[in-house]
Enzyme design. Structure first.
Site, PDB file in Angstrom:
ATOM      1  N   TYR A  25       1.145  -1.339   0.308  1.00  0.00           N
ATOM      2  CA  TYR A  25       0.242  -0.117  -0.419  1.00  0.00           C
ATOM      3  C   TYR A  25       0.681   1.033  -0.148  1.00  0.00           C
ATOM      4  O   TYR A  25       0.661   1.782  -1.143  1.00  0.00           O
ATOM      5  CB  TYR A  25      -1.327   0.412   1.198  1.00  0.00           C
ATOM      6  N   ASN A  34       1.788  10.334  -2.475  1.00  0.00           N
ATOM      7  CA  ASN A  34       1.392  10.853  -1.708  1.00  0.00           C
ATOM      8  C   ASN A  34       2.248   9.352  -0.648  1.00  0.00           C
ATOM      9  O   ASN A  34       1.146   8.338  -0.228  1.00  0.00           O
ATOM     10  CB  ASN A  34      -0.045  10.716  -0.283  1.00  0.00           C
ATOM     11  N   ARG A  39      -3.078   3.964   3.743  1.00  0.00           N
ATOM     12  CA  ARG A  39      -4.692   4.195   4.625  1.00  0.00           C
ATOM     13  C   ARG A  39      -5.945   5.057   3.016  1.00  0.00           C
ATOM     14  O   ARG A  39      -6.353   3.053   2.913  1.00  0.00           O
ATOM     15  CB  ARG A  39      -4.943   4.897   5.277  1.00  0.00           C
ATOM     16  N   ASN A  48     -12.901  -0.662  -4.536  1.00  0.00           N
ATOM     17  CA  ASN A  48     -12.878  -1.733  -5.888  1.00  0.00           C
ATOM     18  C   ASN A  48     -13.358  -1.621  -6.963  1.00  0.00           C
ATOM     19  O   ASN A  48     -14.436  -2.385  -7.063  1.00  0.00           O
ATOM     20  CB  ASN A  48     -12.311  -3.041  -5.858  1.00  0.00           C
ATOM     21  N   CYS A  56      -6.574  -6.370  -6.648  1.00  0.00           N
ATOM     22  CA  CYS A  56      -6.190  -5.646  -5.945  1.00  0.00           C
ATOM     23  C   CYS A  56      -5.578  -6.343  -4.168  1.00  0.00           C
ATOM     24  O   CYS A  56      -5.142  -6.546  -3.112  1.00  0.00           O
ATOM     25  CB  CYS A  56      -7.175  -4.943  -4.685  1.00  0.00           C
ATOM     26  N   HIS A  57      -5.608  -7.919  -4.663  1.00  0.00           N
ATOM     27  CA  HIS A  57      -5.405  -8.965  -4.281  1.00  0.00           C
ATOM     28  C   HIS A  57      -3.388  -9.376  -4.671  1.00  0.00           C
ATOM     29  O   HIS A  57      -2.942  -9.814  -3.570  1.00  0.00           O
ATOM     30  CB  HIS A  57      -5.905 -10.002  -4.828  1.00  0.00           C
ATOM     31  N   GLU A  84      -0.756 -17.495  -8.510  1.00  0.00           N
ATOM     32  CA  GLU A  84      -0.079 -16.266  -9.884  1.00  0.00           C
ATOM     33  C   GLU A  84       1.954 -16.191  -9.497  1.00  0.00           C
ATOM     34  O   GLU A  84       2.031 -15.752 -10.442  1.00  0.00           O
ATOM     35  CB  GLU A  84      -0.693 -15.345  -9.460  1.00  0.00           C
TER      36      GLU A  84
END
Length: 107
Positions: A25, A34, A39, A48, A56-57, A84
């Site tokens: 993240y 930024n 967060r 999402n 997002c995984h 993956e």
DNA sequence: AAACTGACTTCTC
DNA sequence: GGAGAAGCCAGTT
């Protein structure tokens, strides 16, 4: 439409994450401009809007630990990453091997 | 418009 | 090395 800067940027970066690799993240936040918005990144992942388009995984915590997943839970997320080809270190991702841009970022 | 929450990060003990 | 606390950002209600 570039109305939402961060949002659009974060999603764009998330889509650009190569398969078999994962981004944190904080890293996405940093690429978005930024470094403190980690967060916000997680929140966007949770939203999402482009679910099938936004992997997002492939986004994990800075320590490589998987966090919530709006698709079934961290268990599913872990399975997806393993599927993956992402290297796992116990219940965490081996960022040393599967972290995206692990060789360039973090200046 | 204001306040709260949240899939985070980093520091210090 | 593990645990706890503080800080910051954007989005949602």
């Amino acid at each position: 439409m570039s109305k939402n800067l961060f949002r659009d940027k974060i999603y764009a970066l998330t889509k650009q994450i190569p398969l078999g690799k994962v981004a944190t993240y904080g890293q996405l936040a940093r690429l978005a401009g930024n470094p403190q918005a980690a967060r916000a990144v997680g929140m966007l992942m949770k939203m999402n809007p482009d679910a099938p388009n936004t992997p997002c995984h492939r986004v994990v915590a800075a320590n490589g630990g998987l966090t919530g997943y709006s698709g079934g839970g961290v268990s599913t997320k872990k399975e997806m990453l393993l599927s993956e080809g992402v290297s796992f270190k116990g219940d965490k991702v081996d960022l040393a091997i599967s972290k995206w841009n692990n060789n360039l970022e973090r200046k």
